[in-house]
Design a protein around this motif. Sequence first.
Motif, PDB file in Angstrom:
ATOM      1  N   LEU A   1     -25.040   3.404  -8.156  1.00 15.91           N
ATOM      2  CA  LEU A   1     -24.113   4.455  -7.747  1.00 15.91           C
ATOM      3  C   LEU A   1     -24.109   5.593  -8.759  1.00 15.91           C
ATOM      4  O   LEU A   1     -24.063   6.775  -8.384  1.00 15.91           O
ATOM      5  N   ALA A   2     -24.164   5.239 -10.050  1.00 14.18           N
ATOM      6  CA  ALA A   2     -24.203   6.272 -11.099  1.00 14.18           C
ATOM      7  C   ALA A   2     -25.484   7.098 -10.989  1.00 14.18           C
ATOM      8  O   ALA A   2     -25.449   8.328 -11.085  1.00 14.18           O
ATOM      9  N   ILE A   3     -26.617   6.417 -10.774  1.00 11.75           N
ATOM     10  CA  ILE A   3     -27.896   7.129 -10.645  1.00 11.75           C
ATOM     11  C   ILE A   3     -27.880   8.043  -9.426  1.00 11.75           C
ATOM     12  O   ILE A   3     -28.305   9.204  -9.482  1.00 11.75           O
ATOM     13  N   GLU A   4     -27.374   7.510  -8.294  1.00  8.71           N
ATOM     14  CA  GLU A   4     -27.345   8.299  -7.057  1.00  8.71           C
ATOM     15  C   GLU A   4     -26.457   9.523  -7.211  1.00  8.71           C
ATOM     16  O   GLU A   4     -26.800  10.622  -6.750  1.00  8.71           O
ATOM     17  N   LYS A   5     -25.303   9.356  -7.860  1.00 12.15           N
ATOM     18  CA  LYS A   5     -24.392  10.484  -8.044  1.00 12.15           C
ATOM     19  C   LYS A   5     -24.994  11.542  -8.971  1.00 12.15           C
ATOM     20  O   LYS A   5     -24.825  12.750  -8.750  1.00 12.15           O
TER      21      LYS A   5
ATOM     22  N   VAL B   1     -23.230   4.161   1.018  1.00 11.26           N
ATOM     23  CA  VAL B   1     -24.071   3.691   2.128  1.00 11.26           C
ATOM     24  C   VAL B   1     -25.535   3.720   1.730  1.00 11.26           C
ATOM     25  O   VAL B   1     -26.288   2.768   1.998  1.00 11.26           O
ATOM     26  N   ARG B   2     -25.972   4.794   1.066  1.00 16.29           N
ATOM     27  CA  ARG B   2     -27.375   4.893   0.648  1.00 16.29           C
ATOM     28  C   ARG B   2     -27.725   3.818  -0.367  1.00 16.29           C
ATOM     29  O   ARG B   2     -28.792   3.203  -0.301  1.00 16.29           O
ATOM     30  N   VAL B   3     -26.829   3.586  -1.334  1.00 17.08           N
ATOM     31  CA  VAL B   3     -27.095   2.565  -2.345  1.00 17.08           C
ATOM     32  C   VAL B   3     -27.131   1.178  -1.706  1.00 17.08           C
ATOM     33  O   VAL B   3     -27.973   0.341  -2.050  1.00 17.08           O
ATOM     34  N   ASP B   4     -26.221   0.943  -0.758  1.00 23.63           N
ATOM     35  CA  ASP B   4     -26.185  -0.364  -0.109  1.00 23.63           C
ATOM     36  C   ASP B   4     -27.431  -0.583   0.744  1.00 23.63           C
ATOM     37  O   ASP B   4     -27.969  -1.700   0.799  1.00 23.63           O
ATOM     38  N   GLU B   5     -27.917   0.462   1.406  1.00 22.41           N
ATOM     39  CA  GLU B   5     -29.160   0.341   2.170  1.00 22.41           C
ATOM     40  C   GLU B   5     -30.342   0.047   1.236  1.00 22.41           C
ATOM     41  O   GLU B   5     -31.243  -0.728   1.582  1.00 22.41           O
TER      42      GLU B   5
ATOM     43  N   ALA C   1     -22.981  -5.150 -11.168  1.00 24.13           N
ATOM     44  CA  ALA C   1     -23.860  -4.413 -12.079  1.00 24.13           C
ATOM     45  C   ALA C   1     -24.846  -3.547 -11.306  1.00 24.13           C
ATOM     46  O   ALA C   1     -25.126  -2.399 -11.685  1.00 24.13           O
ATOM     47  N   TYR C   2     -25.357  -4.095 -10.209  1.00 22.20           N
ATOM     48  CA  TYR C   2     -26.307  -3.330  -9.388  1.00 22.20           C
ATOM     49  C   TYR C   2     -25.636  -2.085  -8.807  1.00 22.20           C
ATOM     50  O   TYR C   2     -26.182  -0.981  -8.885  1.00 22.20           O
ATOM     51  N   MET C   3     -24.445  -2.270  -8.225  1.00 24.24           N
ATOM     52  CA  MET C   3     -23.741  -1.141  -7.628  1.00 24.24           C
ATOM     53  C   MET C   3     -23.324  -0.132  -8.699  1.00 24.24           C
ATOM     54  O   MET C   3     -23.413   1.088  -8.480  1.00 24.24           O
ATOM     55  N   ASP C   4     -22.882  -0.619  -9.842  1.00 23.52           N
ATOM     56  CA  ASP C   4     -22.478   0.258 -10.942  1.00 23.52           C
ATOM     57  C   ASP C   4     -23.635   1.149 -11.368  1.00 23.52           C
ATOM     58  O   ASP C   4     -23.517   2.379 -11.438  1.00 23.52           O
TER      59      ASP C   4
ATOM     60  N   ALA D   1     -15.994   0.704  -5.366  1.00 25.41           N
ATOM     61  CA  ALA D   1     -17.066   1.125  -4.463  1.00 25.41           C
ATOM     62  C   ALA D   1     -16.906   0.476  -3.099  1.00 25.41           C
ATOM     63  O   ALA D   1     -17.100   1.111  -2.066  1.00 25.41           O
ATOM     64  N   ASN D   2     -16.547  -0.813  -3.080  1.00 28.31           N
ATOM     65  CA  ASN D   2     -16.382  -1.512  -1.806  1.00 28.31           C
ATOM     66  C   ASN D   2     -15.222  -0.951  -1.003  1.00 28.31           C
ATOM     67  O   ASN D   2     -15.199  -1.053   0.220  1.00 28.31           O
ATOM     68  N   ALA D   3     -14.231  -0.387  -1.711  1.00 29.82           N
ATOM     69  CA  ALA D   3     -13.061   0.146  -1.018  1.00 29.82           C
ATOM     70  C   ALA D   3     -13.382   1.417  -0.240  1.00 29.82           C
ATOM     71  O   ALA D   3     -12.631   1.828   0.626  1.00 29.82           O
ATOM     72  N   ASN D   4     -14.515   2.055  -0.561  1.00 31.55           N
ATOM     73  CA  ASN D   4     -14.888   3.302   0.100  1.00 31.55           C
ATOM     74  C   ASN D   4     -16.276   3.161   0.720  1.00 31.55           C
ATOM     75  O   ASN D   4     -17.217   3.829   0.332  1.00 31.55           O
ATOM     76  N   ARG D   5     -16.387   2.259   1.695  1.00 42.35           N
ATOM     77  CA  ARG D   5     -17.688   1.954   2.273  1.00 42.35           C
ATOM     78  C   ARG D   5     -18.201   3.055   3.187  1.00 42.35           C
ATOM     79  O   ARG D   5     -19.362   3.001   3.593  1.00 42.35           O
TER      80      ARG D   5
END
Length: 397
Positions: free
Chosen positions: A213-217, A35-39, A207-210, A25-29
């Motif tokens: 990101l799955a929920i957002e997708k 971007v939405r998940v990070d915000e 764990a948070y990003m995992d 995920a970090n490799a494709n910022r």
Amino acid sequence: MSLVMRELSLFLKDVKRKINLSAEANANRTDPVYVRVDEKRINENYKRIIPASLSMVFVEICGTLYNLTNRIDSVFLYLYIGCFAVLLVTTIVTLCLIEKTLRAGTVNLRVQKRVTGFFWIVCTVSLISCSFFEAVDTGTLFQYLIYLISFTLWPTFKPNFAVPYYLVAFTAQLGYMVYAYTPFISIIFMFGMTVFCVVGNYIKFAAYMDKNLAIEKLELLAEYDTLTRLLNRRGMRKRSGLLMDYSARVHSPVTVAMVDVDFFKSYNDTYGHKAGDRCLQLVAGCIRQNFRRRTDLSCRYGGEEFLIVFVSQAQKEAADSLLHLQKDIERMGLHAGDTSLSPYVTVSIGAVCTTVNLDDDIGTYIQKADENLYRAKQEGRNRICLNGEFYRRTPEG
């Protein structure tokens, strides 16, 4: 024992998977989903630093009371109290700023990052000063551990944001403990706890990003049409309400347009369903290219029908935008099916342009746009019916 080892192995594999996903995920910022998940993470941190700050202040209150009652003659007492006072004041200022911005209803991302960075600085400076007095005076690690755990437990920080904190904290604490001739076993314990917190922060972030990101997708999959990559009806219904509210507040007219590919059944019969799918994708691409403002919404309404909702200043502006769309679609040069209307694929458009109220339902305007689309088809297709008036491109346009 074998069961315990198996569970431990599964746990480590899960940790490794989360770390790999986080790294991916970090490799494709630049990915909009990332971007939405990070915000969202930054926004949550903006609130989670509240309990972290309060826990640190509580520890320092206990430490100050202890020093006042048991170490009156301490050389560092007044300096310690001064550091605590600075920590208390900066924490109160931080919490007041958070309270003020949260009451406003919207928090700018820049403000969130600024407050989070300020929290990082306060934690670092407070840890260095308070741990110095504790290490030299008592040789213990209580405050160091509390600061590390509070920093790790509450917020969810990116590793590149958190690791410098741990490195500064460890380096400063190591210097204090060497200066105070602390037993070597305490240094080993401090090193182990620091590594544990660094790994814990990374696993928590992964764990948070995992998860998010799955929920957002999944949410995106549920809201977008897989063939055209436009919104589907569910996505349009969800987002059009916000657009209608915005238009009502700024008193700008909203245009709701229904777009239908002319003689699409004939196109399918002539060139096949695969070519028909390609035709829909190209038409959707034209719609996306023409209506790409943040206040523009476009969706595949069903079959060969598309729905566009956008804010316009007047009916003429809306008509010009739709005429430009018609021009771009015909200029793609897709050969039409068995029809004498045009040698190329064209579209008919029914639209309504009107001011809206906060309690209006977009379904009413979709129905009116659909009625105007029916009238455009009756008039011969390849034209626009907007608020009952017909528009058609000139050969030169």
